[in-house]
Design a protein around this motif. Structure first.
Motif, PDB file in Angstrom:
ATOM      1  N   LEU A  18       0.829  -1.208   0.000  1.00  0.00           N
ATOM      2  CA  LEU A  18       0.000   0.000   0.000  1.00  0.00           C
ATOM      3  C   LEU A  18       0.862   1.256   0.000  1.00  0.00           C
ATOM      4  O   LEU A  18       0.576   2.214  -0.712  1.00  0.00           O
ATOM      5  CB  LEU A  18      -0.928   0.011   1.216  1.00  0.00           C
ATOM      6  CG  LEU A  18      -2.127  -0.913   1.158  1.00  0.00           C
ATOM      7  CD1 LEU A  18      -2.894  -0.848   2.473  1.00  0.00           C
ATOM      8  CD2 LEU A  18      -3.028  -0.583  -0.018  1.00  0.00           C
ATOM      9  N   LYS A  21       2.091   1.985  -3.271  1.00  0.00           N
ATOM     10  CA  LYS A  21       0.995   2.209  -4.220  1.00  0.00           C
ATOM     11  C   LYS A  21       0.866   1.069  -5.230  1.00  0.00           C
ATOM     12  O   LYS A  21       0.424   1.249  -6.351  1.00  0.00           O
ATOM     13  CB  LYS A  21       1.139   3.557  -4.915  1.00  0.00           C
ATOM     14  CG  LYS A  21       1.047   4.723  -3.957  1.00  0.00           C
ATOM     15  CD  LYS A  21       1.414   6.017  -4.615  1.00  0.00           C
ATOM     16  CE  LYS A  21       1.567   7.134  -3.608  1.00  0.00           C
ATOM     17  NZ  LYS A  21       2.438   6.886  -2.493  1.00  0.00           N
ATOM     18  N   VAL A  23      -1.262  -1.398  -5.891  1.00  0.00           N
ATOM     19  CA  VAL A  23      -2.617  -1.881  -5.625  1.00  0.00           C
ATOM     20  C   VAL A  23      -2.803  -3.286  -6.178  1.00  0.00           C
ATOM     21  O   VAL A  23      -3.397  -4.141  -5.526  1.00  0.00           O
ATOM     22  CB  VAL A  23      -3.668  -0.902  -6.190  1.00  0.00           C
ATOM     23  CG1 VAL A  23      -5.072  -1.463  -6.040  1.00  0.00           C
ATOM     24  CG2 VAL A  23      -3.558   0.450  -5.493  1.00  0.00           C
ATOM     25  N   TYR A  58     -12.810  -1.337  -5.537  1.00  0.00           N
ATOM     26  CA  TYR A  58     -12.803  -0.307  -4.500  1.00  0.00           C
ATOM     27  C   TYR A  58     -11.442   0.384  -4.416  1.00  0.00           C
ATOM     28  O   TYR A  58     -11.354   1.596  -4.239  1.00  0.00           O
ATOM     29  CB  TYR A  58     -13.159  -0.942  -3.155  1.00  0.00           C
ATOM     30  CG  TYR A  58     -13.129   0.015  -1.995  1.00  0.00           C
ATOM     31  CD1 TYR A  58     -14.190   0.880  -1.748  1.00  0.00           C
ATOM     32  CD2 TYR A  58     -12.035   0.047  -1.121  1.00  0.00           C
ATOM     33  CE1 TYR A  58     -14.163   1.755  -0.677  1.00  0.00           C
ATOM     34  CE2 TYR A  58     -12.009   0.916  -0.052  1.00  0.00           C
ATOM     35  CZ  TYR A  58     -13.072   1.763   0.166  1.00  0.00           C
ATOM     36  OH  TYR A  58     -13.033   2.634   1.231  1.00  0.00           O
ATOM     37  N   MET A  59     -10.363  -0.373  -4.562  1.00  0.00           N
ATOM     38  CA  MET A  59      -9.018   0.163  -4.407  1.00  0.00           C
ATOM     39  C   MET A  59      -8.402   0.689  -5.707  1.00  0.00           C
ATOM     40  O   MET A  59      -7.310   1.246  -5.680  1.00  0.00           O
ATOM     41  CB  MET A  59      -8.096  -0.928  -3.844  1.00  0.00           C
ATOM     42  CG  MET A  59      -8.417  -1.323  -2.417  1.00  0.00           C
ATOM     43  SD  MET A  59      -8.108   0.005  -1.234  1.00  0.00           S
ATOM     44  CE  MET A  59      -6.315   0.067  -1.272  1.00  0.00           C
ATOM     45  N   TYR A  62      -7.132   4.217  -5.580  1.00  0.00           N
ATOM     46  CA  TYR A  62      -6.521   4.567  -4.297  1.00  0.00           C
ATOM     47  C   TYR A  62      -5.330   5.520  -4.448  1.00  0.00           C
ATOM     48  O   TYR A  62      -5.279   6.566  -3.796  1.00  0.00           O
ATOM     49  CB  TYR A  62      -6.138   3.271  -3.565  1.00  0.00           C
ATOM     50  CG  TYR A  62      -5.145   3.421  -2.448  1.00  0.00           C
ATOM     51  CD1 TYR A  62      -5.550   3.832  -1.182  1.00  0.00           C
ATOM     52  CD2 TYR A  62      -3.795   3.157  -2.650  1.00  0.00           C
ATOM     53  CE1 TYR A  62      -4.634   3.968  -0.155  1.00  0.00           C
ATOM     54  CE2 TYR A  62      -2.883   3.287  -1.625  1.00  0.00           C
ATOM     55  CZ  TYR A  62      -3.314   3.698  -0.380  1.00  0.00           C
ATOM     56  OH  TYR A  62      -2.395   3.832   0.621  1.00  0.00           O
ATOM     57  N   HIS A  65      -5.946   9.257  -4.802  1.00  0.00           N
ATOM     58  CA  HIS A  65      -6.528  10.010  -3.700  1.00  0.00           C
ATOM     59  C   HIS A  65      -5.659  10.039  -2.453  1.00  0.00           C
ATOM     60  O   HIS A  65      -5.638  11.037  -1.740  1.00  0.00           O
ATOM     61  CB  HIS A  65      -7.898   9.422  -3.342  1.00  0.00           C
ATOM     62  CG  HIS A  65      -8.850   9.465  -4.475  1.00  0.00           C
ATOM     63  ND1 HIS A  65      -9.442  10.623  -4.914  1.00  0.00           N
ATOM     64  CD2 HIS A  65      -9.297   8.485  -5.300  1.00  0.00           C
ATOM     65  CE1 HIS A  65     -10.220  10.360  -5.946  1.00  0.00           C
ATOM     66  NE2 HIS A  65     -10.151   9.079  -6.202  1.00  0.00           N
TER      67      HIS A  65
END
Length: 141
Positions: A18, A21, A23, A58-59, A62, A65
């Protein structure tokens, strides 16, 4: 991850992904039928995601943001259930939309089977990443 990966090692690896980054790499740590829950999700946000595909969707944006810089505190505690851990963590980063820095503490309960996450219950505080002017409206503090 390998099937014999300890839940704590799986979680540590996931936090590194995470932060990087990555994902896709993070989503690949999830079982096909995994469940991701957010008990304190604010209105309009999902409280439960079922399956790796839902977690991936959903991710997917990510990194657009959240610019997560570090987890200066991550204490992972083994539970009496061999394939589950509880983590108390603090993450710091920047909200890409507003360029506002944040610090957020949370607790998560994570379970795995065969080296893949099967359940992740994330008790994070959504107020930590909201605009202070909106969630403390009317406050004099």
């Amino acid at each position: 991850m390998r099937a014999d990966t300890a839940p704590a090692d799986l979680l540590r690896h996931g936090l590194r992904l995470l932060q990087a980054k990555d994902v896709d790499g993070w989503v690949n740590l999830w079982d096909e039928d995994a469940i991701l829950e957010f008990p304190f999700a604010p209105g309009g946000r999902p409280k439960r995601l079922e399956g790796r595909v839902a977690v991936a969707a959903y991710m997917s944006d990510y990194p657009d943001h959240i610019d997560l810089h570090d987890f200066p505190h991550a204490e992972i505690m083994q539970t009496l259930v061999p394939d589950a851990v509880v983590v108390e963590m603090h993450g710091v980063g920047r909200l890409a939309d507003t360029d506002r820095h944040f610090g957020m503490s949370s607790i998560a309960v994570v379970a795995d089977t065969n080296g893949l996450i099967t359940r992740y219950r994330d008790y994070w505080n959504p107020l930590a990443v909201q605009d202070p002017a909106t969630h403390f409206a009317g406050s004099t503090a």
